[in-house]
Design an enzyme around this catalytic site. Structure first.
Site, PDB file in Angstrom:
ATOM      1  N   SER A 227       0.845  -1.188   0.000  1.00 38.79           N
ATOM      2  CA  SER A 227       0.000   0.000   0.000  1.00 38.79           C
ATOM      3  C   SER A 227       0.888   1.248   0.000  1.00 38.79           C
ATOM      4  O   SER A 227       1.741   1.393  -0.882  1.00 38.79           O
ATOM      5  CB  SER A 227      -0.958  -0.059   1.192  1.00 38.79           C
ATOM      6  OG  SER A 227      -2.005   0.868   1.061  1.00 38.79           O
ATOM      7  N   ASP A 452      -8.480  -4.574  -6.234  1.00 38.01           N
ATOM      8  CA  ASP A 452      -8.056  -3.808  -5.058  1.00 38.01           C
ATOM      9  C   ASP A 452      -8.855  -2.513  -4.961  1.00 38.01           C
ATOM     10  O   ASP A 452      -8.838  -1.696  -5.882  1.00 38.01           O
ATOM     11  CB  ASP A 452      -6.568  -3.490  -5.166  1.00 38.01           C
ATOM     12  CG  ASP A 452      -5.951  -3.056  -3.843  1.00 38.01           C
ATOM     13  OD1 ASP A 452      -6.583  -2.229  -3.149  1.00 38.01           O
ATOM     14  OD2 ASP A 452      -4.864  -3.539  -3.517  1.00 38.01           O
ATOM     15  N   HIS A 482      -7.406  -5.877  -0.688  1.00 39.99           N
ATOM     16  CA  HIS A 482      -6.270  -4.964  -0.716  1.00 39.99           C
ATOM     17  C   HIS A 482      -4.979  -5.756  -0.619  1.00 39.99           C
ATOM     18  O   HIS A 482      -4.652  -6.314   0.429  1.00 39.99           O
ATOM     19  CB  HIS A 482      -6.397  -3.991   0.458  1.00 39.99           C
ATOM     20  CG  HIS A 482      -5.422  -2.865   0.438  1.00 39.99           C
ATOM     21  ND1 HIS A 482      -5.037  -2.219  -0.725  1.00 39.99           N
ATOM     22  CD2 HIS A 482      -4.747  -2.232   1.445  1.00 39.99           C
ATOM     23  CE1 HIS A 482      -4.170  -1.260  -0.432  1.00 39.99           C
ATOM     24  NE2 HIS A 482      -3.980  -1.252   0.876  1.00 39.99           N
TER      25      HIS A 482
END
Length: 513
Positions: A227, A452, A482
């Site tokens: 991320s 995602d 995610h």
């Protein structure tokens, strides 16, 4: 995510803690001088995470009987004055267990920005167990986070009120209140953390990582970024291309986007995740929240509209507001493992019980059961606003609302208004977007997930292009949630493990379905 602060890319910490709930030292700032690369770390058994790191108990012993070890690394407060005052950077590690020959340290950043690596790594350690055969697994609280000179803004009581506010203002009075709350939050950050606020940019954290590499004794930095951790990894590669070892970027932030473009991309990403969730529910033998995918989404929209006018009981004494419900729904869309709890949460909310959605929302905001908040939100705002040059105002957001609503009827308004997060921020932003060009770097494996919600799939290709020819190697995972490696997909894990453990670079364009 649709939180009033509008984080660009969320940490995995909340999901890890929440899954456990539903499915069932580090030092102070100190002055310093001299050569910090020569410092020796004092590793000791880890204490329980601090409140700012999310609280909880000390990490459990490792499967082989070893213990998690913590230490504090001194780093310059101001990297332009490397021999000036220092801050402590909190570290955690699990020593390599073999049987393979040790390669070095593998440093993790799990995202946010604002997520505590010290509290997150033990939660995910089993997922990365194969990598521990040849690496010390290491993570850290980036500067401004947790025990690493953590940014402080509002009190727990103030944050409870803040997260109850209407984050999608409908008229001039509500817009004025929303902007006032944002400015008061930001003023509290300046009042309580003025010393550290100018020094929490991603470039500062990247320089900390290069110091960490040297202190840990590694010639090159081996890295696993997830991320926001992909942005940090890209910035590191830009600053230190010759120091990059084996690196993996998973759940990739698009480094070419402005905050507005990123928020709009998240609106589309969360809407896609909601579409996929609704479709999955109605294809089962019985979906208790709708007869068709469109019916599921229509009922969710109706719930949120009703909550805007009349909240329902949440976790006493707090009510489930429209803002909290949207946060809770978004949190559940981060992982397909949370789709079942989301179905139950919606079913209960339709019956007037908002407890599960509020639990999900609390996880998004870093709130524990006893009402204490980690500094996830404070650090997230401080880092984003220090990185991003753009400053948006209410008139600009109002002009952009139709575009955001077209991208997502459910999440568009929240993400559009979240662009006000940096209004009146006391520190100027650094750039329009991060520079991740890294000519001369070793290959960096870039993993994108087509489903995602928080870091849309298109960001992986943009990262590969921005890193430069011969550096980024793209791997696609056709999945949900995610990130990709933490999905458990054997194809993804085999490719990532093969590179990190044996140096085998997958063919560019590899697809794992």
């Amino acid at each position: 995510m649709p939180n009033p602060r509008g984080p660009r890319a969320a940490a995995l910490t909340a999901t890890a803690v929440l899954l456990a709930a539903l499915m069932a030292g580090c030092g102070d700032e100190s002055p310093g001088s001299g050569n910090l690369t020569a410092q020796k770390l004092d590793w000791t058994d880890c204490p329980a995470p601090s409140v700012s790191e999310g609280g909880g108990t000390a990490p459990s012993p490792l499967p082989d009987g070893g213990t998690w070890q913590c230490a504090t690394m001194k780093a310059p407060l101001d990297w332009s004055r490397p021999r000036g005052d220092t801050i402590g950077i909190a570290l955690i590690r699990a020593r390599a267990a073999g049987p393979g020959q040790r390669i070095g340290s593998l440093i993790f950043n799990f995202g946010g920005p604002g997520g505590s690596g010290v509290s997150t790594l033990p939660s995910f350690a089993q997922d990365y167990a194969p990598l521990r055969t040849r690496y010390d697994l290491v993570s850290f609280d980036p500067r401004g986070v947790g025990r690493s000179a953590g940014v402080r803004c509002e009190s727990d009581a103030q944050l409870d009120r803040y997260f109850q506010q209407d984050a999608t203002p409908d008229d001039a009075a509500e817009r004025a209140t929303f902007l006032k709350n944002t400015e008061q939050f930001n003023a509290a950050c300046e009042k309580n953390s003025a010393r550290v606020l100018p020094h929490v940019r991603t470039t500062d954290a990247a320089r900390d990582m290069d110091l960490m590499r040297q202190v840990l004794g590694d010639a090159r930095l081996h890295y696993f970024g997830i991320s926001y951790g992909t942005e940090l990894g890209g910035v590191y590669a830009h600053l230190f291309p010759g120091h990059v070892g084996r690196a993996v970027l998973d759940a990739v932030v698009d480094p070419t986007q402005t905050p507005e473009q990123s928020s709009l991309g998240q609106a589309k990403g969360f809407q896609l995740a909601m579409d996929n969730f609704a479709h999955d529910c109605v294809t089962k033998s019985k979906c208790p929240i709708g007869t068709t995918a469109q019916d599921v989404e229509n009922r969710v929209a109706a719930l949120l509209k009703n909550l805007d006018a009349k909240p329902i009981p949440g976790i006493f004494p707090r009510l489930l507001t429209q803002t909290a419900a949207t946060n809770g729904i978004a949190q559940a869309l981060y992982s397909k493992d949370l789709w079942g709890p989301l179905t139950e949460a919606l079913e209960q909310a339709y019956a007037g019980d908002g407890r599960i959605l509020m639990l999900l929302s609390d996880a998004m905001n870093g709130r524990t059961e006893n009402g204490e908040y980690s500094n996830l939100t404070a650090a997230n705002v401080a880092i984003n606003c220090s990185d991003e040059k753009q400053r948006y105002d209410t008139a600009y957001v109002q002009r952009k609302l139709p575009e955001f609503r077209a991208a997502s009827p459910l999440f568009g308004d929240f993400l559009a208004w979240g662009m006000l997060s940096c209004a009146d921020w006391p520190v100027p932003g650094a750039a329009d977007h991060p520079d991740v060009s890294a000519p001369g770097s070793a290959p960096i494996l870039v993993v994108g997930n087509t489903g995602d919600p928080a870091t849309p799939y298109e960001g992986a290709r943009k990262m590969v292009e921005a890193l430069g020819r011969g550096v980024g190697v793209e791997l696609t995972y056709k999945g949900q949630g995610h990130g990709a490696y933490n999905s458990g997909d054997k194809c993804v894990q085999s490719a990532v493990n093969g590179y990190l453990l044996d140096g085998r670079v997958p063919a560019a364009g590899t697809v794992c379905a």
